[in-house]
Design an enzyme around this catalytic site. Structure first.
Site, PDB file in Angstrom:
ATOM      1  N   ASN A   9       0.861  -1.181   0.000  1.00  0.00           N
ATOM      2  CA  ASN A   9       0.000   0.000   0.000  1.00  0.00           C
ATOM      3  C   ASN A   9       0.899   1.234   0.000  1.00  0.00           C
ATOM      4  O   ASN A   9       1.474   1.586   1.028  1.00  0.00           O
ATOM      5  CB  ASN A   9      -0.908  -0.018   1.240  1.00  0.00           C
ATOM      6  CG  ASN A   9      -1.768   1.227   1.343  1.00  0.00           C
ATOM      7  OD1 ASN A   9      -1.873   2.011   0.398  1.00  0.00           O
ATOM      8  ND2 ASN A   9      -2.385   1.417   2.498  1.00  0.00           N
ATOM      9  N   TRP A  10       1.015   1.877  -1.155  1.00  0.00           N
ATOM     10  CA  TRP A  10       1.921   3.016  -1.268  1.00  0.00           C
ATOM     11  C   TRP A  10       1.377   4.282  -0.618  1.00  0.00           C
ATOM     12  O   TRP A  10       2.101   5.252  -0.471  1.00  0.00           O
ATOM     13  CB  TRP A  10       2.223   3.299  -2.746  1.00  0.00           C
ATOM     14  CG  TRP A  10       3.047   2.243  -3.413  1.00  0.00           C
ATOM     15  CD1 TRP A  10       3.529   1.092  -2.866  1.00  0.00           C
ATOM     16  CD2 TRP A  10       3.500   2.248  -4.775  1.00  0.00           C
ATOM     17  NE1 TRP A  10       4.245   0.370  -3.791  1.00  0.00           N
ATOM     18  CE2 TRP A  10       4.244   1.060  -4.982  1.00  0.00           C
ATOM     19  CE3 TRP A  10       3.331   3.124  -5.845  1.00  0.00           C
ATOM     20  CZ2 TRP A  10       4.821   0.743  -6.200  1.00  0.00           C
ATOM     21  CZ3 TRP A  10       3.904   2.808  -7.062  1.00  0.00           C
ATOM     22  CH2 TRP A  10       4.657   1.637  -7.243  1.00  0.00           C
ATOM     23  N   LYS A  11       0.103   4.278  -0.272  1.00  0.00           N
ATOM     24  CA  LYS A  11      -0.534   5.451   0.323  1.00  0.00           C
ATOM     25  C   LYS A  11      -0.309   6.683  -0.563  1.00  0.00           C
ATOM     26  O   LYS A  11      -0.343   6.567  -1.781  1.00  0.00           O
ATOM     27  CB  LYS A  11      -0.070   5.635   1.769  1.00  0.00           C
ATOM     28  CG  LYS A  11      -0.335   4.373   2.625  1.00  0.00           C
ATOM     29  CD  LYS A  11      -0.153   4.604   4.087  1.00  0.00           C
ATOM     30  CE  LYS A  11      -0.473   3.321   4.844  1.00  0.00           C
ATOM     31  NZ  LYS A  11      -0.438   3.507   6.307  1.00  0.00           N
ATOM     32  N   GLU A  97      -7.355   4.339   7.885  1.00  0.00           N
ATOM     33  CA  GLU A  97      -7.235   5.769   7.588  1.00  0.00           C
ATOM     34  C   GLU A  97      -8.489   6.282   6.889  1.00  0.00           C
ATOM     35  O   GLU A  97      -8.921   7.417   7.120  1.00  0.00           O
ATOM     36  CB  GLU A  97      -5.981   6.019   6.740  1.00  0.00           C
ATOM     37  CG  GLU A  97      -4.711   5.787   7.526  1.00  0.00           C
ATOM     38  CD  GLU A  97      -3.475   5.583   6.661  1.00  0.00           C
ATOM     39  OE1 GLU A  97      -2.404   5.340   7.246  1.00  0.00           O
ATOM     40  OE2 GLU A  97      -3.588   5.656   5.413  1.00  0.00           O
ATOM     41  N   SER A 212       2.568  -2.801  10.284  1.00  0.00           N
ATOM     42  CA  SER A 212       4.020  -2.572  10.321  1.00  0.00           C
ATOM     43  C   SER A 212       4.830  -3.860  10.170  1.00  0.00           C
ATOM     44  O   SER A 212       5.775  -4.116  10.922  1.00  0.00           O
ATOM     45  CB  SER A 212       4.429  -1.843  11.614  1.00  0.00           C
ATOM     46  OG  SER A 212       3.856  -0.562  11.662  1.00  0.00           O
ATOM     47  N   GLY A 233       2.849  -1.288   4.326  1.00  0.00           N
ATOM     48  CA  GLY A 233       2.872   0.152   4.122  1.00  0.00           C
ATOM     49  C   GLY A 233       4.256   0.642   3.768  1.00  0.00           C
ATOM     50  O   GLY A 233       4.722   0.505   2.640  1.00  0.00           O
ATOM     51  N   GLY A 234       4.954   1.215   4.745  1.00  0.00           N
ATOM     52  CA  GLY A 234       6.256   1.847   4.492  1.00  0.00           C
ATOM     53  C   GLY A 234       7.271   0.953   3.812  1.00  0.00           C
ATOM     54  O   GLY A 234       8.021   1.397   2.942  1.00  0.00           O
TER      55      GLY A 234
END
Length: 256
Positions: A9-11, A97, A212, A233-234
């Site tokens: 998920n690159w957000k 989010e 995470s 995510g990150g």
């Protein structure tokens, strides 16, 4: 045996140049991977670019959200059929989010799942509790409510086309991670909730961990019997970190 699935998920990140470098880096390291599904979900505007870069490869593309509507006067929205038309195969729905910042209710998320399924997309349905809810011992009640809305709105049989992502909200972007045992407990609870409706679907549905996950903790998490991959995510913004998680997922299959 459930096939693991790892999704990035690159957000709200990316540029044309950075995306190309990142995707090509991922593709360079994906050829040895077997037995794991891999996808990335860039922002809407980059879905066509990433789909072109990943065309005819093992890397699938998804989006981070979609409208519950297929068309009409809904300024700023993007419909599920549009995403399918430009090469998306997955769509993340109900991310914490979206629920917290944009007021998406369980009912809205359920309607989006219905729209995604109708367009031929695979929804990644996110469920999970906040820190306050966990400390109040409400984790199971929250997850039960979120799942119940999707089951009520779409039927249990639809879950043979849905991926679930458990994301403890308190472990997203905070550096904190649920212990493997904590994560397993909730994953098993989710599977149990589905089993109350259909035991076969409960055993076949894939449930990702979305809090995470990194190369350093992926092995312990993915070794749990009810954790079938990760929503990343990150770590998905660095090719080597993302590939490291994918390799762990592939190794987990090899040990089963």
């Amino acid at each position: 045996m459930r096939k693991p699935i790892v999704v990035g998920n690159w957000k709200l990140n990316g540029t044309l140049a950075d995306n190309e470098s990142l995707v090509l880096g991922m593709l360079d390291g994906m050829s040895p991977l077997e037995g794991v599904d891999v996808a990335v979900c860039p922002p809407f505007v980059f879905v066509p670019q990433v789909a072109r870069l990943a065309d005819s490869t093992a890397l699938a593309v998804g989006a981070q959200n979609c409208s519950e509507h297929d068309n009409g006067a809904f300024t700023g929205e993007v419909a599920a059929p549009m995403l399918a038309d430009v090469g998306a195969r997955y769509v993340i729905l109900g991310h914490s989010e979206r629920r917290a910042m944009y007021g998406e209710t369980d009912e809205i998320v359920s309607a989006k799942v219905k729209a995604a399924l109708a367009a031929g997309l695979t929804p990644i349905l996110c469920v999970g509790e906040t820190l306050e809810e966990r400390e109040a011992d409400e984790t199971e009640a929250v997850v039960r409510r979120q799942l119940a809305a999707a089951i009520s709105g779409n039927g249990i049989q639809s879950f043979d086309r849905i991926v679930i992502a458990y994301e403890p909200v308190w472990a997203i972007g905070t550096g904190r991670t649920a212990s493997p045992e904590q994560a397993q407990d909730v994953h098993a609870f989710i599977r149990g909730q589905l089993a109350d409706h259909d035991a076969g679907i409960a055993q076949s549905v894939r449930i990702q961990y979305g809090g995470s996950m990194k190369p350093g903790n992926a092995a312990d998490l993915l070794a749990q019997p009810d954790i079938d991959g990760g929503l990343i995510g990150g770590a998905s913004l660095k090719a080597e970190d993302f590939l490291g998680i994918c390799r762990v997922a592939a190794d987990t299959v090899g040990k089963q």
